[in-house]
Design a protein around this motif. Structure first.
Motif, PDB file in Angstrom:
ATOM      1  N   SER A  19       0.858  -1.305   0.075  1.00  0.00           N
ATOM      2  CA  SER A  19       0.165   0.087   0.052  1.00  0.00           C
ATOM      3  C   SER A  19       0.939   1.222  -0.084  1.00  0.00           C
ATOM      4  O   SER A  19       2.061   1.102   0.157  1.00  0.00           O
ATOM      5  CB  SER A  19      -0.934  -0.020   1.198  1.00  0.00           C
ATOM      6  OG  SER A  19      -0.031   0.032   2.382  1.00  0.00           O
ATOM      7  N   SER A  20       0.277   2.491  -0.197  1.00  0.00           N
ATOM      8  CA  SER A  20       0.960   3.600  -0.200  1.00  0.00           C
ATOM      9  C   SER A  20       1.473   3.639   1.223  1.00  0.00           C
ATOM     10  O   SER A  20       2.630   4.473   1.303  1.00  0.00           O
ATOM     11  CB  SER A  20      -0.024   4.857  -0.444  1.00  0.00           C
ATOM     12  OG  SER A  20      -0.263   4.901  -1.729  1.00  0.00           O
ATOM     13  N   GLY A  21       0.894   3.712   2.356  1.00  0.00           N
ATOM     14  CA  GLY A  21       1.215   3.760   3.841  1.00  0.00           C
ATOM     15  C   GLY A  21       2.752   2.891   4.009  1.00  0.00           C
ATOM     16  O   GLY A  21       3.450   3.641   4.399  1.00  0.00           O
ATOM     17  N   ALA A  22       2.486   1.530   3.509  1.00  0.00           N
ATOM     18  CA  ALA A  22       3.708   0.815   3.678  1.00  0.00           C
ATOM     19  C   ALA A  22       4.795   1.340   2.862  1.00  0.00           C
ATOM     20  O   ALA A  22       6.013   1.353   3.401  1.00  0.00           O
ATOM     21  CB  ALA A  22       3.231  -0.811   3.480  1.00  0.00           C
ATOM     22  N   PHE A  23       4.591   1.749   1.655  1.00  0.00           N
ATOM     23  CA  PHE A  23       5.568   2.297   0.961  1.00  0.00           C
ATOM     24  C   PHE A  23       6.375   3.565   1.336  1.00  0.00           C
ATOM     25  O   PHE A  23       7.640   3.512   1.620  1.00  0.00           O
ATOM     26  CB  PHE A  23       5.308   2.553  -0.652  1.00  0.00           C
ATOM     27  CG  PHE A  23       6.299   3.198  -1.660  1.00  0.00           C
ATOM     28  CD1 PHE A  23       7.452   2.372  -2.165  1.00  0.00           C
ATOM     29  CD2 PHE A  23       6.403   4.500  -1.689  1.00  0.00           C
ATOM     30  CE1 PHE A  23       8.492   2.697  -2.786  1.00  0.00           C
ATOM     31  CE2 PHE A  23       7.277   5.028  -2.395  1.00  0.00           C
ATOM     32  CZ  PHE A  23       8.345   4.203  -2.984  1.00  0.00           C
ATOM     33  N   ASN A  24       5.506   4.464   1.688  1.00  0.00           N
ATOM     34  CA  ASN A  24       6.074   5.756   2.363  1.00  0.00           C
ATOM     35  C   ASN A  24       6.675   5.623   3.561  1.00  0.00           C
ATOM     36  O   ASN A  24       7.357   6.456   4.007  1.00  0.00           O
ATOM     37  CB  ASN A  24       4.881   7.009   1.914  1.00  0.00           C
ATOM     38  CG  ASN A  24       4.682   7.353   0.513  1.00  0.00           C
ATOM     39  OD1 ASN A  24       5.515   7.344  -0.090  1.00  0.00           O
ATOM     40  ND2 ASN A  24       3.282   6.848   0.361  1.00  0.00           N
ATOM     41  N   GLY A  25       6.077   4.655   4.413  1.00  0.00           N
ATOM     42  CA  GLY A  25       6.475   4.716   5.644  1.00  0.00           C
ATOM     43  C   GLY A  25       7.673   3.795   6.013  1.00  0.00           C
ATOM     44  O   GLY A  25       8.339   3.911   6.826  1.00  0.00           O
ATOM     45  N   SER A  26       7.676   2.784   5.094  1.00  0.00           N
ATOM     46  CA  SER A  26       8.931   1.791   5.359  1.00  0.00           C
ATOM     47  C   SER A  26       9.788   1.731   4.138  1.00  0.00           C
ATOM     48  O   SER A  26      10.981   1.600   4.329  1.00  0.00           O
ATOM     49  CB  SER A  26       8.208   0.360   5.772  1.00  0.00           C
ATOM     50  OG  SER A  26       7.582   0.424   6.884  1.00  0.00           O
ATOM     51  N   VAL A  27       9.179   1.173   3.044  1.00  0.00           N
ATOM     52  CA  VAL A  27       9.854   1.135   1.590  1.00  0.00           C
ATOM     53  C   VAL A  27      10.886   2.109   1.551  1.00  0.00           C
ATOM     54  O   VAL A  27      12.057   2.021   1.307  1.00  0.00           O
ATOM     55  CB  VAL A  27       9.222   0.390   0.747  1.00  0.00           C
ATOM     56  CG1 VAL A  27      10.018   0.197  -0.553  1.00  0.00           C
ATOM     57  CG2 VAL A  27       8.494  -1.001   1.196  1.00  0.00           C
ATOM     58  N   LEU A  53       5.802  -2.573  -8.070  1.00  0.00           N
ATOM     59  CA  LEU A  53       4.650  -1.996  -7.339  1.00  0.00           C
ATOM     60  C   LEU A  53       3.503  -1.748  -8.185  1.00  0.00           C
ATOM     61  O   LEU A  53       3.604  -1.267  -9.565  1.00  0.00           O
ATOM     62  CB  LEU A  53       5.243  -0.677  -6.791  1.00  0.00           C
ATOM     63  CG  LEU A  53       6.572  -0.760  -5.821  1.00  0.00           C
ATOM     64  CD1 LEU A  53       6.791   0.536  -5.002  1.00  0.00           C
ATOM     65  CD2 LEU A  53       6.077  -1.695  -4.544  1.00  0.00           C
ATOM     66  N   ASP A  54       2.333  -1.837  -7.477  1.00  0.00           N
ATOM     67  CA  ASP A  54       0.996  -1.507  -8.285  1.00  0.00           C
ATOM     68  C   ASP A  54       0.932  -0.040  -8.547  1.00  0.00           C
ATOM     69  O   ASP A  54       0.526   0.610  -7.431  1.00  0.00           O
ATOM     70  CB  ASP A  54       0.025  -2.119  -7.777  1.00  0.00           C
ATOM     71  CG  ASP A  54      -1.498  -2.068  -8.300  1.00  0.00           C
ATOM     72  OD1 ASP A  54      -1.554  -1.021  -9.123  1.00  0.00           O
ATOM     73  OD2 ASP A  54      -2.283  -2.767  -8.047  1.00  0.00           O
ATOM     74  N   ALA A  55       1.014   0.724  -9.490  1.00  0.00           N
ATOM     75  CA  ALA A  55       0.833   2.233  -9.501  1.00  0.00           C
ATOM     76  C   ALA A  55      -0.533   2.601  -9.401  1.00  0.00           C
ATOM     77  O   ALA A  55      -0.658   4.000  -8.911  1.00  0.00           O
ATOM     78  CB  ALA A  55       1.352   2.667 -11.117  1.00  0.00           C
ATOM     79  N   GLY A  56      -1.607   1.648  -9.666  1.00  0.00           N
ATOM     80  CA  GLY A  56      -2.893   2.274  -8.943  1.00  0.00           C
ATOM     81  C   GLY A  56      -3.091   2.154  -7.588  1.00  0.00           C
ATOM     82  O   GLY A  56      -4.114   2.807  -7.085  1.00  0.00           O
ATOM     83  N   LYS A  57      -2.032   1.439  -6.743  1.00  0.00           N
ATOM     84  CA  LYS A  57      -2.272   1.380  -5.350  1.00  0.00           C
ATOM     85  C   LYS A  57      -1.439   2.225  -4.665  1.00  0.00           C
ATOM     86  O   LYS A  57      -1.694   2.631  -3.584  1.00  0.00           O
ATOM     87  CB  LYS A  57      -2.108  -0.047  -4.785  1.00  0.00           C
ATOM     88  CG  LYS A  57      -3.233  -1.153  -5.046  1.00  0.00           C
ATOM     89  CD  LYS A  57      -2.516  -2.294  -4.550  1.00  0.00           C
ATOM     90  CE  LYS A  57      -3.528  -3.386  -5.039  1.00  0.00           C
ATOM     91  NZ  LYS A  57      -2.976  -4.812  -4.419  1.00  0.00           N
ATOM     92  N   VAL A  58       0.130   2.369  -5.217  1.00  0.00           N
ATOM     93  CA  VAL A  58       0.763   3.435  -4.332  1.00  0.00           C
ATOM     94  C   VAL A  58       1.008   4.476  -4.995  1.00  0.00           C
ATOM     95  O   VAL A  58       1.368   4.964  -6.239  1.00  0.00           O
ATOM     96  CB  VAL A  58       2.366   2.395  -4.448  1.00  0.00           C
ATOM     97  CG1 VAL A  58       3.322   3.436  -3.877  1.00  0.00           C
ATOM     98  CG2 VAL A  58       2.291   1.191  -3.919  1.00  0.00           C
ATOM     99  N   LEU A  99       4.346   6.466  -9.764  1.00  0.00           N
ATOM    100  CA  LEU A  99       3.570   5.645  -8.820  1.00  0.00           C
ATOM    101  C   LEU A  99       2.588   6.989  -8.355  1.00  0.00           C
ATOM    102  O   LEU A  99       2.970   7.691  -7.423  1.00  0.00           O
ATOM    103  CB  LEU A  99       4.478   5.411  -7.640  1.00  0.00           C
ATOM    104  CG  LEU A  99       5.349   4.056  -7.957  1.00  0.00           C
ATOM    105  CD1 LEU A  99       6.348   3.820  -6.854  1.00  0.00           C
ATOM    106  CD2 LEU A  99       4.271   2.961  -8.372  1.00  0.00           C
ATOM    107  N   GLY A 100       1.440   7.131  -8.761  1.00  0.00           N
ATOM    108  CA  GLY A 100       0.529   8.147  -8.466  1.00  0.00           C
ATOM    109  C   GLY A 100      -0.666   7.641  -7.846  1.00  0.00           C
ATOM    110  O   GLY A 100      -1.633   8.484  -7.609  1.00  0.00           O
ATOM    111  N   GLY A 101      -0.845   6.517  -7.354  1.00  0.00           N
ATOM    112  CA  GLY A 101      -2.062   5.942  -6.709  1.00  0.00           C
ATOM    113  C   GLY A 101      -3.210   6.106  -7.441  1.00  0.00           C
ATOM    114  O   GLY A 101      -4.246   6.334  -6.935  1.00  0.00           O
ATOM    115  N   GLY A 102      -3.108   6.017  -8.946  1.00  0.00           N
ATOM    116  CA  GLY A 102      -4.314   6.081  -9.602  1.00  0.00           C
ATOM    117  C   GLY A 102      -4.665   7.444 -10.207  1.00  0.00           C
ATOM    118  O   GLY A 102      -5.551   7.512 -11.002  1.00  0.00           O
ATOM    119  N   ARG A 103      -3.928   8.556  -9.703  1.00  0.00           N
ATOM    120  CA  ARG A 103      -4.110   9.917 -10.502  1.00  0.00           C
ATOM    121  C   ARG A 103      -3.411   9.906 -11.664  1.00  0.00           C
ATOM    122  O   ARG A 103      -2.665   9.100 -12.130  1.00  0.00           O
ATOM    123  CB  ARG A 103      -2.956  10.821  -9.499  1.00  0.00           C
ATOM    124  CG  ARG A 103      -3.581  10.960  -8.153  1.00  0.00           C
ATOM    125  CD  ARG A 103      -2.605  11.957  -7.413  1.00  0.00           C
ATOM    126  NE  ARG A 103      -1.378  11.294  -7.129  1.00  0.00           N
ATOM    127  CZ  ARG A 103      -0.488  12.034  -7.434  1.00  0.00           C
ATOM    128  NH1 ARG A 103      -0.306  13.236  -7.809  1.00  0.00           N
ATOM    129  NH2 ARG A 103       0.942  11.253  -7.085  1.00  0.00           N
TER     130      ARG A 103
END
Length: 107
Positions: A19-27, A53-58, A99-103
């Protein structure tokens, strides 16, 4: 490095579920630190990880914002004397930008 790609490829299923949270918080913070410490080894690995990574999720926006460490850690290698590092840095930045989370279309 084919072995790096193969190793990261084994984790593709897991990486595609991050998820975005896991990516931005840890990875992303871990990648930033590791790239600064060992760019020759970690930039190709970072490129392989980001490609899974899934660009629609992250949404990597928070990791690319002013004050975040990942982009400066990667971007400084665009000026490297080593072509491999320049290429890996460029590809990593392109992947981060995707990686725009679907934007779409500017946010």
């Amino acid at each position: 490095n084919p072995s790096t790609r193969d190793q990261v490829g084994m984790a593709r299923g897991y990486l595609s579920s991050i998820s975005s949270g896991a990516f931005n918080g840890s990875v992303a913070p871990a990648l930033g630190l590791k790239i600064r410490a060992h760019p020759d080894k970690v930039l190709p690995m970072a490129e392989a990880i980001l490609s899974c990574l899934d660009a629609g999720k992250v949404d990597a926006g928070p990791s690319c914002a002013e004050g975040a460490e990942l982009v400066p850690s990667v971007a400084k290698h665009l000026r490297s004397a080593k072509a491999e590092l320049r290429t890996a840095a460029w590809r990593t930045l392109v992947l981060l930008g995707g990686l725009g989370g679907g934007r779409r279309g500017g946010g």
